[in-house]
Design an enzyme around this catalytic site. Structure first.
Site, mmCIF file in Angstrom:
data_model
loop_
_atom_site.group_PDB
_atom_site.id
_atom_site.type_symbol
_atom_site.label_atom_id
_atom_site.label_comp_id
_atom_site.label_asym_id
_atom_site.label_seq_id
_atom_site.Cartn_x
_atom_site.Cartn_y
_atom_site.Cartn_z
ATOM 1 N N SER A 149 80.003 -43.372 9.583
ATOM 2 C CA SER A 149 80.352 -42.748 10.849
ATOM 3 C C SER A 149 79.242 -43.022 11.862
ATOM 4 O O SER A 149 78.806 -44.158 12.011
ATOM 5 C CB SER A 149 80.613 -41.250 10.653
ATOM 6 O OG SER A 149 81.249 -40.701 11.785
ATOM 7 N N GLU A 207 85.514 -49.880 11.007
ATOM 8 C CA GLU A 207 86.466 -48.792 10.797
ATOM 9 C C GLU A 207 86.541 -47.949 12.063
ATOM 10 O O GLU A 207 85.572 -47.796 12.792
ATOM 11 C CB GLU A 207 86.085 -47.959 9.568
ATOM 12 C CG GLU A 207 84.748 -47.262 9.621
ATOM 13 C CD GLU A 207 84.866 -45.791 9.982
ATOM 14 O OE1 GLU A 207 85.999 -45.306 10.137
ATOM 15 O OE2 GLU A 207 83.805 -45.147 10.108
ATOM 16 N N HIS A 228 86.715 -43.171 7.389
ATOM 17 C CA HIS A 228 87.000 -41.744 7.437
ATOM 18 C C HIS A 228 88.219 -41.309 6.623
ATOM 19 O O HIS A 228 88.604 -40.145 6.673
ATOM 20 C CB HIS A 228 87.172 -41.305 8.893
ATOM 21 C CG HIS A 228 85.899 -41.285 9.668
ATOM 22 N ND1 HIS A 228 85.295 -42.442 10.126
ATOM 23 C CD2 HIS A 228 85.098 -40.262 10.057
ATOM 24 C CE1 HIS A 228 84.187 -42.123 10.781
ATOM 25 N NE2 HIS A 228 84.045 -40.815 10.752
#
Length: 338
Positions: free
Chosen positions: A110, A241, A308
């Site tokens: 992240s 991502e 995620h």
């Protein structure tokens, strides 16, 4: 040349929050995670920043950087695992000490991927994109996530193979915690734009596109300089991502990266599963992938175990990788090649 840290069982984990910390009501999660690591045989040293959270960050940028720098320099810390990501890690990059004396693994994803990519590009030290500390708090760890220890224990010059998951988590269910945190209910299928089996080889770089895109044009996103200094003549594999971007924003971000030269000499791109990718005007994420594959004339693999929608394989920035997809199943063979 790439420098690889090494991990030994029983060493000391440093916990610092270069992005978000935990508000008071979430402190039990951090305690659980640290206790689990201690039961697994590790020592844990936790800084002050994981215990605080105010205005979208754990602390002031200089405070976060100072604690991170201390842990990187400290002889008693062997690996750094932040509790989780957040929003504003990029603020602290100018205050990070990039003169690394002792290579140490930094593991996370992240917003943490901003720090991971910046360090690898700036120093040539490998960093690890994978689980964060909070998600290791369960009584058990699923087989894909648990590979973080195996991957980070690989000696320089050796290799490690990871397989795609059997099932993944579609959405979080915090009201009904499982023994290994995640609720893995949906069948995993790695897909290709070509619709055919694919194999790509190259040096891995990547992270969460929402945040690493902001390194474009900064001193911390000099991809061309990294290639010339550390991996001359070798191709890249980008893994990306998407946490929150709709398809138009994703497309704009990819075009910006392309125009900045980030995809020059790229042999293929991997995209993680995403709960975002909201279509705009009928423009779907599959359209985005097809447009990019056509423009770059390279294979694109998507819905891989990254990001995620866990679980996720542990991907090493700087490692040489061979990625294969066949019949919806995937493998990632990483070589810790200098």
């Amino acid at each position: 040349m790439i420098t690889y840290p090494s991990l030994e069982k029983g060493t000391t984990i440093g916990v610092t929050a270069p992005s978000s910390g935990l508000s008071d009501e979430l402190h039990p999660l951090l305690n659980q995670a640290m206790e689990r690591m201690e039961k697994e045989g590790y020592k844990v040293v936790c800084g002050k920043t994981p215990w605080t959270q105010h205005k979208a960050k754990s602390a002031d940028a200089k405070v976060r950087a100072a604690e991170f720098n201390d842990m990187m320099k400290g002889q008693d810390i062997d690996i750094i695992i932040p509790p989780w990501g957040g929003e504003l890690l990029i603020e602290m990059l100018p205050f990070v000490d990039y003169s690394i004396k002792k290579p140490k693994w930094i593991l996370g994803y992240s917003d943490i991927s901003v720090l991971l990519l910046a360090i690898t590009l700036t120093t040539g030290m490998a960093t690890a994109h994978g689980t964060n500390l909070i998600d290791l708090r369960g009584e058990e760890t699923d087989a894909i996530t648990a590979m973080w220890e195996t991957v980070l224990s690989v000696p320089e010059g050796d290799s490690v193979l990871q397989h795609s998951s059997r099932k993944y988590q579609e959405k979080w269910d915090h009201e009904n915690p499982s023994s290994h945190v995640y609720h893995l209910t949906e069948k995993t299928e790695w897909k290709t734009v070509s619709g055919q089996n694919e194999q790509i080889k190259g040096r891995l770089l990547g992270g969460c596109i929402d945040v690493i895109r902001h390194l474009v044009g900064t001193p911390f996103g000099h991809v061309e300089g990294f290639k010339k200094e550390h991996i001359p003549g070798e191709p890249l594999i980008w893994y990306l991502e998407n946490c929150e971007l709709n398809t138009a924003d994703l497309r704009r971000s990819l075009v910006q990266m392309k125009l900045a030269g980030w995809f020059d000499g790229c042999s293929g791109i991997l995209f993680g599963r995403s709960a975002a990718n909201e279509p705009v005007g009928g423009y779907t994420v599959e359209d985005v992938y097809q447009d990019l594959a056509k423009e770059l004339q390279i294979p694109i693999i998507y819905d891989i175990d990254c990001g995620h929608m866990p679980p996720q394989v542990t991907l090493i920035n700087g490692a040489w990788a061979e990625v294969e997809v066949s019949g919806g199943k995937g493998t990632v063979l990483q070589h810790f090649k200098p």
